[in-house]
Design a protein around this motif. Structure first.
Motif, PDB file in Angstrom:
ATOM      1  N   ARG A   1       0.822  -1.212   0.000  1.00  0.00           N
ATOM      2  CA  ARG A   1       0.000   0.000   0.000  1.00  0.00           C
ATOM      3  C   ARG A   1       0.857   1.265   0.000  1.00  0.00           C
ATOM      4  O   ARG A   1       0.412   2.323  -0.442  1.00  0.00           O
ATOM      5  CB  ARG A   1      -0.910   0.000   1.239  1.00  0.00           C
ATOM      6  CG  ARG A   1      -1.844   1.196   1.289  1.00  0.00           C
ATOM      7  CD  ARG A   1      -2.685   1.193   2.558  1.00  0.00           C
ATOM      8  NE  ARG A   1      -3.674   2.253   2.554  1.00  0.00           N
ATOM      9  CZ  ARG A   1      -3.422   3.529   2.837  1.00  0.00           C
ATOM     10  NH1 ARG A   1      -2.196   3.903   3.154  1.00  0.00           N
ATOM     11  NH2 ARG A   1      -4.377   4.431   2.802  1.00  0.00           N
ATOM     12  N   TRP A   2       2.088   1.156   0.485  1.00  0.00           N
ATOM     13  CA  TRP A   2       2.914   2.346   0.656  1.00  0.00           C
ATOM     14  C   TRP A   2       3.966   2.529  -0.429  1.00  0.00           C
ATOM     15  O   TRP A   2       4.883   3.336  -0.283  1.00  0.00           O
ATOM     16  CB  TRP A   2       3.573   2.307   2.044  1.00  0.00           C
ATOM     17  CG  TRP A   2       2.557   2.312   3.133  1.00  0.00           C
ATOM     18  CD1 TRP A   2       2.138   1.248   3.882  1.00  0.00           C
ATOM     19  CD2 TRP A   2       1.784   3.425   3.575  1.00  0.00           C
ATOM     20  NE1 TRP A   2       1.162   1.620   4.764  1.00  0.00           N
ATOM     21  CE2 TRP A   2       0.923   2.974   4.595  1.00  0.00           C
ATOM     22  CE3 TRP A   2       1.735   4.775   3.215  1.00  0.00           C
ATOM     23  CZ2 TRP A   2       0.033   3.803   5.253  1.00  0.00           C
ATOM     24  CZ3 TRP A   2       0.843   5.606   3.869  1.00  0.00           C
ATOM     25  CH2 TRP A   2       0.007   5.127   4.877  1.00  0.00           C
TER      26      TRP A   2
ATOM     27  N   THR B   1       6.151   5.803  -1.180  1.00  0.00           N
ATOM     28  CA  THR B   1       6.327   6.632   0.014  1.00  0.00           C
ATOM     29  C   THR B   1       7.814   6.926   0.222  1.00  0.00           C
ATOM     30  O   THR B   1       8.654   6.036   0.071  1.00  0.00           O
ATOM     31  CB  THR B   1       5.764   5.898   1.254  1.00  0.00           C
ATOM     32  OG1 THR B   1       4.379   5.626   1.028  1.00  0.00           O
ATOM     33  CG2 THR B   1       5.914   6.741   2.507  1.00  0.00           C
TER      34      THR B   1
ATOM     35  N   GLY C   1       8.455   5.580  10.410  1.00  0.00           N
ATOM     36  CA  GLY C   1       7.486   4.501  10.333  1.00  0.00           C
ATOM     37  C   GLY C   1       7.215   3.843  11.664  1.00  0.00           C
ATOM     38  O   GLY C   1       8.133   3.607  12.450  1.00  0.00           O
TER      39      GLY C   1
ATOM     40  N   GLY D   1       1.702   3.690  10.522  1.00  0.00           N
ATOM     41  CA  GLY D   1       2.001   4.201   9.191  1.00  0.00           C
ATOM     42  C   GLY D   1       3.279   4.998   9.147  1.00  0.00           C
ATOM     43  O   GLY D   1       4.117   4.911  10.052  1.00  0.00           O
ATOM     44  N   PRO D   2       3.470   5.794   8.101  1.00  0.00           N
ATOM     45  CA  PRO D   2       4.694   6.587   7.980  1.00  0.00           C
ATOM     46  C   PRO D   2       4.762   7.678   9.039  1.00  0.00           C
ATOM     47  O   PRO D   2       3.733   8.208   9.469  1.00  0.00           O
ATOM     48  CB  PRO D   2       4.592   7.181   6.569  1.00  0.00           C
ATOM     49  CG  PRO D   2       3.137   7.192   6.265  1.00  0.00           C
ATOM     50  CD  PRO D   2       2.552   6.001   6.964  1.00  0.00           C
TER      51      PRO D   2
ATOM     52  N   GLY E   1       7.968   9.271   6.280  1.00  0.00           N
ATOM     53  CA  GLY E   1       8.028   8.068   5.473  1.00  0.00           C
ATOM     54  C   GLY E   1       8.398   6.856   6.301  1.00  0.00           C
ATOM     55  O   GLY E   1       8.063   6.754   7.479  1.00  0.00           O
TER      56      GLY E   1
ATOM     57  N   LEU F   1       9.035  -0.029   7.858  1.00  0.00           N
ATOM     58  CA  LEU F   1       8.044  -0.602   6.950  1.00  0.00           C
ATOM     59  C   LEU F   1       7.697  -2.031   7.371  1.00  0.00           C
ATOM     60  O   LEU F   1       6.524  -2.414   7.383  1.00  0.00           O
ATOM     61  CB  LEU F   1       8.577  -0.592   5.520  1.00  0.00           C
ATOM     62  CG  LEU F   1       7.623  -1.150   4.459  1.00  0.00           C
ATOM     63  CD1 LEU F   1       6.376  -0.277   4.332  1.00  0.00           C
ATOM     64  CD2 LEU F   1       8.335  -1.257   3.099  1.00  0.00           C
TER      65      LEU F   1
END
Length: 314
Positions: free
Chosen positions: A185-186, A189, A196, A200-201, A213, A219
Motif C-alpha cells: 500500500r505504501w 512513500t 514509520g 504508518g509513515p 516516510g 516498513l
C-alpha cells in the motif's frame, strides 16, 4: 482490444485488485503478496488449457492470472467465440483481440514453434501479458487500471475486467499475505531514516527528521502490525523475532535480511518483505522510495543475504 503503443521496458510488480494500491517498480514474476486460488466460478467457466496459460503468464502481484483471465473472458469468452479469428468491426483478431498493428509490436512465440499466431492462445495470452506489462500493469493499482484502459479505451471496460477478476479468484488471508499487502500500500512513500511505526509513515530522526516516510525496519514493523504481530524497531532485532525460514520455504510476507557479514546477525543493515519469486517490497535508502526490487539473483543482495524469518506473535 489493445491499441498500438510504443513498447517500454516492462518493470514488474503489484497488486491484484484489492484497494488497488499505489504503484511500484521491479521485475516480473509470480505469486507474491496474496495467493490467488481459482473460485468455483473460474473452474467452471475457464477451459483448463486457458486457465493454465493465464496462470503461467501472469506477472503478479500487479498482473494476476485472474486479471489476465478476465481480459480473455471479456474479449472472446476464452476463445469460444467462433468469430474471434475473423477481424471484428475494429479489425481486432484472436482470443485476446489484438489489432494486427499492435500484435506486430508485441507478439510473443509462447509455444516456441517459430511462429507468432494471433489466433493461438499459446501466443496470444503471453502477448497480452507483455502488452499489459509494457503499459504498467505489473505495477498494480492505478497503473493496472491505466494499462487496462490502454487495452480498451473505456472506463466501463476497466471496471468490468476488475470485477470479473474478483469473481475468478479468492485471496489467501495468511498473516504473511496481510503483511505483504499492507507494505504494498505504501509503494512510492519516501524513505525516512527512523521513520514509520505500527500506524504508518512518520517523520524520522537525524537526516530523516524532515521527511515523513519509512525506513526498512519501520516498513516491516508497520506491515506485520497489520497482521497482529509486534516487531522490534531495528532490523537486526527483527531477525530474532520469528521462525527462521530456509530460502526454499519462503512465503509472501516473510522478512528477508541483509548484512555486512551474513554470518554475523549483529551486522544486519537491511530488511525487506518477501513477495515471491525472489522479489521484495522495501524502503531502500534515502532518496529511494518504498518499492519492489528483485533480491534473489542480484549479486549485491546475494552477497549480503543473511537469512529470512516468519514473524510470530509473542
Amino acid at each position: 482490444m489493445p491499441v498500438l503503443k510504443t513498447a517500454i521496458a516492462g518493470t514488474g510488480l503489484f497488486l491484484l485488485g484489492i484497494p488497488l494500491f499505489i504503484a511500484m517498480a521491479a521485475t516480473s514474476a509470480p505469486a507474491p503478496s496474496t495467493a490467488l486460488t481459482p473460485t468455483d466460478e473460474a473452474i467452471a467457466d475457464i477451459p483448463p488449457d486457458y486457465l493454465a496459460l493465464y496462470r503461467q503468464y501472469a506477472r503478479p502481484p500487479g498482473l494476476t492470472w485472474a486479471v489476465l483471465a478476465a481480459v480473455g473472458d471479456i474479449e472472446s469468452d476464452h476463445g469460444r467465440n467462433p468469430k474471434d479469428c475473423a477481424p471484428n468491426s475494429a479489425g481486432a483478431i484472436g482470443p485476446m483481440q489484438f489489432l494486427p498493428s499492435t500484435w506486430k509490436g508485441y507478439a510473443v512465440d509462447g509455444d516456441h514453434d517459430g511462429d507468432t499466431d494471433i489466433c493461438d492462445p499459446e501466443d496470444a495470452i503471453p502477448t497480452a501479458a507483455t502488452y499489459l506489462a509494457a503499459n504498467g500493469a505489473t505495477k498494480g493499482g492505478r497503473h493496472l487500471e491505466r494499462a487496462l484502459w490502454h487495452y480498451n479505451h473505456a472506463d466501463w471496460y476497466v471496471r468490468k475486467v476488475l470485477d470479473r477478476a474478483a469473481e475468478y479468484a479468492k485471496t489467501a488471508t495468511t498473516p504473511g499475505a496481510t503483511a505483504a499487502k499492507a507494505a504494498l500500500r505504501w509503494i512510492g512513500t519516501p524513505y525516512s531514516w527512523g521513520g514509520g511505526n505500527a500506524t504508518g509513515p512518520t517523520y524520522g530522526i537525524e537526516h530523516g527528521a524532515g521527511t515523513r516516510g519509512f525506513d526498512c525496519s519501520g516498513l516491516a514493523l508497520h506491515a506485520w502490525a497489520q497482521a497482529g504481530v509486534a516487531l522490534p524497531r531495528v532490523a537486526a532485532d527483527q531477525f530474532h523475532a520469528g521462525q527462521h525460514i530456509p530460502r526454499t520455504a519462503l512465503q509472501p510476507g516473510d522478512l528477508v535480511f541483509f548484512a555486512t557479514n551474513p554470518k554475523d546477525p549483529s551486522t544486519i543493515h537491511h530488511v525487506g518483505i518477501h513477495l515471491g519469486e525472489g522479489r521484495m517490497v522495501h524502503a531502500p535508502q534515502t532518496g529511494s522510495p518504498v518499492q519492489i526490487s528483485r533480491w534473489a539473483g542480484d549479486p549485491s543482495r546475494e552477497s549480503e543475504y543473511a537469512g529470512a524469518t516468519r514473524p510470530t506473535p509473542r
